[in-house]
Design an enzyme around this catalytic site. Structure first.
Site, mmCIF file in Angstrom:
data_model
loop_
_atom_site.group_PDB
_atom_site.id
_atom_site.type_symbol
_atom_site.label_atom_id
_atom_site.label_comp_id
_atom_site.label_asym_id
_atom_site.label_seq_id
_atom_site.Cartn_x
_atom_site.Cartn_y
_atom_site.Cartn_z
ATOM 1 N N HIS A 52 0.559 -0.339 0.152
ATOM 2 C CA HIS A 52 -0.009 0.545 -0.867
ATOM 3 C C HIS A 52 -1.531 0.412 -0.869
ATOM 4 C CE1 HIS A 52 -0.598 -2.163 -4.730
ATOM 5 N NE2 HIS A 52 -0.993 -2.777 -3.653
ATOM 6 N N CYS B 238 -8.420 -3.907 -2.874
ATOM 7 C CA CYS B 238 -7.167 -3.148 -3.015
ATOM 8 C C CYS B 238 -7.357 -1.662 -2.711
ATOM 9 C CB CYS B 238 -6.598 -3.308 -4.414
ATOM 10 S SG CYS B 238 -6.225 -5.015 -4.810
ATOM 11 N N HIS C 124 -2.937 -1.955 2.340
ATOM 12 C CA HIS C 124 -2.596 -3.357 2.552
ATOM 13 C C HIS C 124 -1.158 -3.465 2.071
ATOM 14 C CE1 HIS C 124 -3.968 -3.157 -1.597
ATOM 15 N NE2 HIS C 124 -3.212 -4.208 -1.850
ATOM 16 N N HIS D 51 2.449 -5.947 0.349
ATOM 17 C CA HIS D 51 2.974 -7.086 -0.411
ATOM 18 C C HIS D 51 4.462 -7.277 -0.169
ATOM 19 C CE1 HIS D 51 -0.686 -7.406 -2.800
ATOM 20 N NE2 HIS D 51 -0.633 -6.101 -3.015
ATOM 21 N N ASP E 72 11.652 -0.114 0.005
ATOM 22 C CA ASP E 72 11.550 -1.175 1.010
ATOM 23 C C ASP E 72 11.001 -0.671 2.343
ATOM 24 O OD1 ASP E 72 11.820 -3.770 2.004
ATOM 25 O OD2 ASP E 72 13.771 -3.304 2.875
ATOM 26 N N HIS E 73 10.002 -1.383 2.869
ATOM 27 C CA HIS E 73 9.349 -1.037 4.136
ATOM 28 C C HIS E 73 8.742 0.373 4.088
ATOM 29 C CE1 HIS E 73 11.389 -4.613 5.615
ATOM 30 N NE2 HIS E 73 10.614 -4.584 6.683
ATOM 31 N N GLU F 171 4.050 -8.947 -7.651
ATOM 32 C CA GLU F 171 3.319 -8.362 -6.520
ATOM 33 C C GLU F 171 2.953 -9.455 -5.518
ATOM 34 O OE1 GLU F 171 0.145 -5.065 -6.768
ATOM 35 O OE2 GLU F 171 -1.006 -6.911 -6.748
#
Lengths: 139, 136
Positions: free
Chosen positions: B14, B33, B39, B41, B79-80, B125
């Site tokens: 994100h 950010c 980037h 998490h 996810d992913h 996060e």
């Protein structure tokens, strides 16, 4: 008897990446890398453990000043990779697939070049809590 | 009243970026950010429900069914993925952890059966940063 001691420094960074082999077509990439091939990237909180082995200095009692090791990692690893897209924002992974294995090797090479030869060095990298790699394996 | 929590996890890319602001202002407010190329998490998701136990089963709710709801309506969609680009239920929203926790609540809540109330969505996060949303 050797008085070698291992000391460790833990650091963390987070980054986006994707696993993709440009020599393969999209179908092969999806088949091999699955969700990790997502075109718009995904990301991780990476946990990095750096292990340095040496004989404690007689005057300080230190194998290595951990503040110096921390600064070395911060300056040369974290600043390079933290909050970055490994594929797009880093020279190291412009053509190299940023798998956890390759990231560990790259980090090892960066630190190895900046540490005295007398130190042994090993890098452990957690991509998730359950997936982690170590390099090199001989220690 | 008992509380039951299911823990799930997903990882995603994100960035924090407000399209109504200049690049400079985004960098000033969001710092690292705001990195243009994203980037990412490993997110840890804790979903807590509350209610009374069924006298026949001893359950508040079948945890397998509970897990399936979270998987189906939240984790599979996240996810992913790239949260800014790949997730329909986040389109046009800021991708902060606060907003994400509320959006996950909205995804899960309608699928819970009568007598099972959603109590909290807690979203990590990083191991050191998390938010909690209790609805309302």
């Amino acid at each position: 008897m050797s008085k070698k001691v291992a000391v460790y420094r833990k650091e963390h960074f987070n980054a986006a990446h994707r696993l993709n082999n440009p020599d393969w077509d999209a179908a092969t990439n999806t088949k091999v890398f699955g969700k990790c091939n997502n075109a718009n990237y995904h990301g991780h909180n990476y946990e990095l453990v750096v292990k340095v082995v040496g004989i404690p200095d007689e005057k300080t009692g230190y194998v290595i000043d951990l503040k110096l090791l921390s600064d070395l990692i911060e300056e040369n690893v974290l600043k390079r990779f933290d909050h970055k897209n490994l594929n797009l924002d880093t020279a190291e992974f412009a053509t190299l697939n940023p798998s956890a294995e390759n990231i560990a090797i790259v980090i090892y090479d960066i630190l190895r070049a900046r540490l005295q030869d007398s130190f042994e060095l090993q890098v452990r990298l957690y991509e998730t809590e359950r997936n982690f790699v170590e390099y090199p394996v001989h220690l | 009243m008992v509380y039951l929590t299911r823990v799930e996890h997903f990882n995603a890319a994100h960035k924090l970026f407000n399209p109504n602001w200049s690049v400079e202002k985004n960098e000033q407010v969001f710092g690292l950010c705001a990195n243009e190329n994203w980037h990412g998490h490993n997110f840890e998701l804790y979903v807590t429900i509350k209610g009374e136990t069924d006298p026949d089963t001893g359950f508040l709710y079948d945890v397998k069914k509970f897990s399936k709801i979270i998987q189906e309506h939240a984790v599979k969609k996240l996810d992913h993925k790239n949260l800014n680009m790949d997730v329909p239920f986040l389109t046009g929203m800021m991708c902060s952890t606060e907003v994400l926790a509320k959006a996950i609540w909205e995804q899960i809540e309608p699928h819970l059966p009568e007598g099972v109330q959603l109590h909290c969505v807690k979203l990590y996060e990083t191991p050191r940063i998390y938010v909690e949303y209790f609805g309302g």
